[in-house]
Motif scaffolding. Sequence first.
Motif, PDB file in Angstrom:
ATOM      1  N   HIS A  62       0.845  -1.207   0.000  1.00 30.89           N
ATOM      2  CA  HIS A  62       0.000   0.000   0.000  1.00 30.89           C
ATOM      3  C   HIS A  62       0.877   1.254   0.000  1.00 30.89           C
ATOM      4  O   HIS A  62       0.601   2.218  -0.674  1.00 30.89           O
ATOM      5  CB  HIS A  62      -0.869   0.070   1.262  1.00 30.89           C
ATOM      6  N   PHE A  87      -4.754  -1.884  -5.423  1.00 31.99           N
ATOM      7  CA  PHE A  87      -3.746  -2.250  -4.415  1.00 31.99           C
ATOM      8  C   PHE A  87      -2.421  -1.515  -4.640  1.00 31.99           C
ATOM      9  O   PHE A  87      -1.835  -0.988  -3.704  1.00 31.99           O
ATOM     10  CB  PHE A  87      -3.524  -3.762  -4.459  1.00 31.99           C
ATOM     11  N   HIS A 119      -7.766  -6.991  -1.178  1.00 32.48           N
ATOM     12  CA  HIS A 119      -7.078  -8.192  -0.679  1.00 32.48           C
ATOM     13  C   HIS A 119      -7.754  -9.488  -1.108  1.00 32.48           C
ATOM     14  O   HIS A 119      -7.965 -10.399  -0.286  1.00 32.48           O
ATOM     15  CB  HIS A 119      -6.977  -8.155   0.849  1.00 32.48           C
ATOM     16  N   HIS A 185      -5.001  -3.807  10.178  1.00 24.90           N
ATOM     17  CA  HIS A 185      -5.747  -3.148   9.098  1.00 24.90           C
ATOM     18  C   HIS A 185      -6.659  -4.175   8.449  1.00 24.90           C
ATOM     19  O   HIS A 185      -6.508  -5.376   8.636  1.00 24.90           O
ATOM     20  CB  HIS A 185      -4.837  -2.412   8.116  1.00 24.90           C
ATOM     21  N   VAL A 205      -9.241  -0.644   4.694  1.00 20.48           N
ATOM     22  CA  VAL A 205      -8.523  -1.562   3.814  1.00 20.48           C
ATOM     23  C   VAL A 205      -7.159  -1.039   3.378  1.00 20.48           C
ATOM     24  O   VAL A 205      -6.368  -1.772   2.811  1.00 20.48           O
ATOM     25  CB  VAL A 205      -9.347  -1.887   2.540  1.00 20.48           C
ATOM     26  N   ASP A 260      -0.630  -9.196   3.652  1.00 20.46           N
ATOM     27  CA  ASP A 260      -0.340  -8.587   2.350  1.00 20.46           C
ATOM     28  C   ASP A 260       1.018  -8.988   1.793  1.00 20.46           C
ATOM     29  O   ASP A 260       1.443  -8.452   0.772  1.00 20.46           O
ATOM     30  CB  ASP A 260      -0.335  -7.052   2.469  1.00 20.46           C
TER      31      ASP A 260
HETATM   32 ZN   LIG Z   1      -3.500  -4.427   2.930  1.00 25.82          ZN
END
Ligand SMILES: [Zn+2]
Length: 287
Positions: A62, A87, A119, A185, A205, A260
């Motif tokens: 991110h 993303f 995600h 998150h 997000v 992530d």
């Molecule tokens: Zn994320």
Amino acid sequence: MKGWIYRGIGLWLMWAVTGVNQVMAEPVAVVASFTILADMVRVIGEDRVQVTTLVGPDGDAHAYQPTPVDARAVSQAQVLVINGLGFEGWMERLAQASGFKGRMVKASTGVKQLGQDPHAWQDLNNAKFYIDNITRVLTEVDPERAPAYRQASEHYRADLQALDTEIRHQLAELPPQRRKVITSHDAFGYFSAAYGITFLSPVGVNSEAEISAADMARIIRQIRSEGVKALFIENISNPKVAQRLAQETGAKMGGRLYSDALSGADGPAASYLDMFRHNVATLLRIM
Ligand SMILES: [Zn+2]
């Protein structure tokens, strides 16, 4: 006689050149935006691909800032694999600035997006779209080896299906009152929708968002009123927020979830499938 010898040498040379081509065909140069995609490309492409990953293990895509080294890798790539769904906000500029001339593929194409949430890989069933999209682009840029890509892809889909079934069995044993947890998150919306665990988090997000005092107060109220038992830190996030929430509410710290990014090669989530195994085992241990 002389003519025959020259023709013989010519044929031999032709054979040698095509023979070398077959044995040493260059791997396809692929750049993947982050570790989960890189792992998928390696599973499908095996030694037929050379993968460079931009956001490495435990990295946060991110908030990523591309480097000159990234730009060079992208400029030389035949295939650029990204997640899409908002993303990698930095990717378009990077691709343009580097003069990228290859094929860009959004691995999530076909997935049903939940709100603004990027995600999608956190549901194993969505990974089938990822695998299909990656396989398609590899077979298009390297058609000679298409059968090998398709075969690896089919094996991968079968492994994925088996793991999905196993996870559903394991999680089915959890009683409803133990299905709420906190993360830093909001990265587990797809996991939640697929596997029936509720994840609450102080931010949305996008991990870049600042956590305000009001966010903290809200999540503390929620932990207390909904009887949330466990807090998990994410491999990409600062653990401080979760630790503070644990102190304030008495909820237990439940270990590390991979949201992530994968772990390094020696870690517990070095591949996409291992990431799922690890996350589910971690959830079950505390819950
Ligand atoms: Zn994320």
